[in-house]
Design an enzyme around this catalytic site. Sequence first.
Site, PDB file in Angstrom:
ATOM      1  N   ASP A 151      33.340  44.484  29.664  1.00 23.02           N
ATOM      2  CA  ASP A 151      33.039  44.876  28.288  1.00 23.02           C
ATOM      3  C   ASP A 151      33.117  43.697  27.301  1.00 23.02           C
ATOM      4  O   ASP A 151      33.754  43.815  26.238  1.00 23.02           O
ATOM      5  CB  ASP A 151      33.984  46.015  27.828  1.00 23.02           C
ATOM      6  CG  ASP A 151      33.688  47.332  28.544  1.00 23.02           C
ATOM      7  OD1 ASP A 151      32.525  47.550  28.936  1.00 23.02           O
ATOM      8  OD2 ASP A 151      34.613  48.136  28.708  1.00 23.02           O
ATOM      9  N   LYS A 204      35.121  32.181  40.012  1.00 23.17           N
ATOM     10  CA  LYS A 204      35.733  33.456  40.414  1.00 23.17           C
ATOM     11  C   LYS A 204      36.172  34.121  39.121  1.00 23.17           C
ATOM     12  O   LYS A 204      37.348  34.159  38.812  1.00 23.17           O
ATOM     13  CB  LYS A 204      36.965  33.248  41.312  1.00 23.17           C
ATOM     14  CG  LYS A 204      36.693  32.638  42.674  1.00 23.17           C
ATOM     15  CD  LYS A 204      37.079  31.203  42.693  1.00 23.17           C
ATOM     16  CE  LYS A 204      36.745  30.569  44.027  1.00 23.17           C
ATOM     17  NZ  LYS A 204      36.747  29.115  43.961  1.00 23.17           N
ATOM     18  N   HIS A 209      30.793  28.227  42.293  1.00 21.96           N
ATOM     19  CA  HIS A 209      32.167  28.310  42.799  1.00 21.96           C
ATOM     20  C   HIS A 209      33.098  29.139  41.914  1.00 21.96           C
ATOM     21  O   HIS A 209      34.309  29.234  42.161  1.00 21.96           O
ATOM     22  CB  HIS A 209      32.717  26.877  42.939  1.00 21.96           C
ATOM     23  CG  HIS A 209      33.745  26.736  44.005  1.00 21.96           C
ATOM     24  ND1 HIS A 209      35.012  26.255  43.755  1.00 21.96           N
ATOM     25  CD2 HIS A 209      33.714  27.038  45.315  1.00 21.96           C
ATOM     26  CE1 HIS A 209      35.705  26.244  44.871  1.00 21.96           C
ATOM     27  NE2 HIS A 209      34.942  26.724  45.836  1.00 21.96           N
TER      28      HIS A 209
END
Length: 252
Positions: free
Chosen positions: A170, A165, A163
């Site tokens: 880098d 996000k 779930h």
Amino acid sequence: MELVEMFDLVRSHPILATVTMFAGTALASELLWKAIQYARRHTRRRRVHEVLFFNELGEVCLDHHRGKSFTNTNDCRNSHCSLRSLEKIAVLMDEAQYSIDIAIYTFTSNTLWLALKRALQRGVSIRVISDREMVYCNSSKIQEMAAFGVPVRGPFKTNLIMHHKFCVIDGLARVQEILQVKQRKWPRPYESVLISGSVNWTNTGFGANYENCTISSDEILTRQYQEEFNRMWKFFADTAEKFLKSCVEKSE
Ligand SMILES: [Zn+2]
């Protein structure tokens, strides 16, 4: 006076020799300090700390942008402009030098996919961890990414939903890993950046929901998120082929 004669004079004169030695040392340390500052400036890109909020005010300026090039939202007076916020994320992806590691539940945003494609063309290494169900949702970009050769992994062997996000651009540990593989000692200037929040990378997420998205170059945060990504990446190691096979089957 010849240069050699000057050296002889300085050497034969104790006070003059001492003063010259101190002046030389001071000059050398000043030069060294300038060199360190130069190196610091040129191995780091710009640092960012910002929260983007998506809300009901995000699209009131949509008419203003309609028909214009997407990459020109600087003239928008709406401080909540969804398009500009999305563009900020795309610009960060455009600035990636070595790696973009993405852990995302749903990804359908064409703008971000285009930015990722540009990164791939620059040789940036992209890895994706996504949810095994949402990969196949309508207009999911994950399948296109897999078709482009981006490795995709996810929770095939657990019932847990992936779930997250978040995305690390880098990340220090990842850059070091890539430099080691490429046998390069000195990196190009780069900045570790974390992008994380409630927002899924979808048109609804970026335009029609109340969402937040934090952008940060903080060393501790970028390191912790990169560590968790690497841990999950290892844990899902045997799922890459399953994802690729299913993605190819679905796109046929
Ligand atoms: Zn706007």
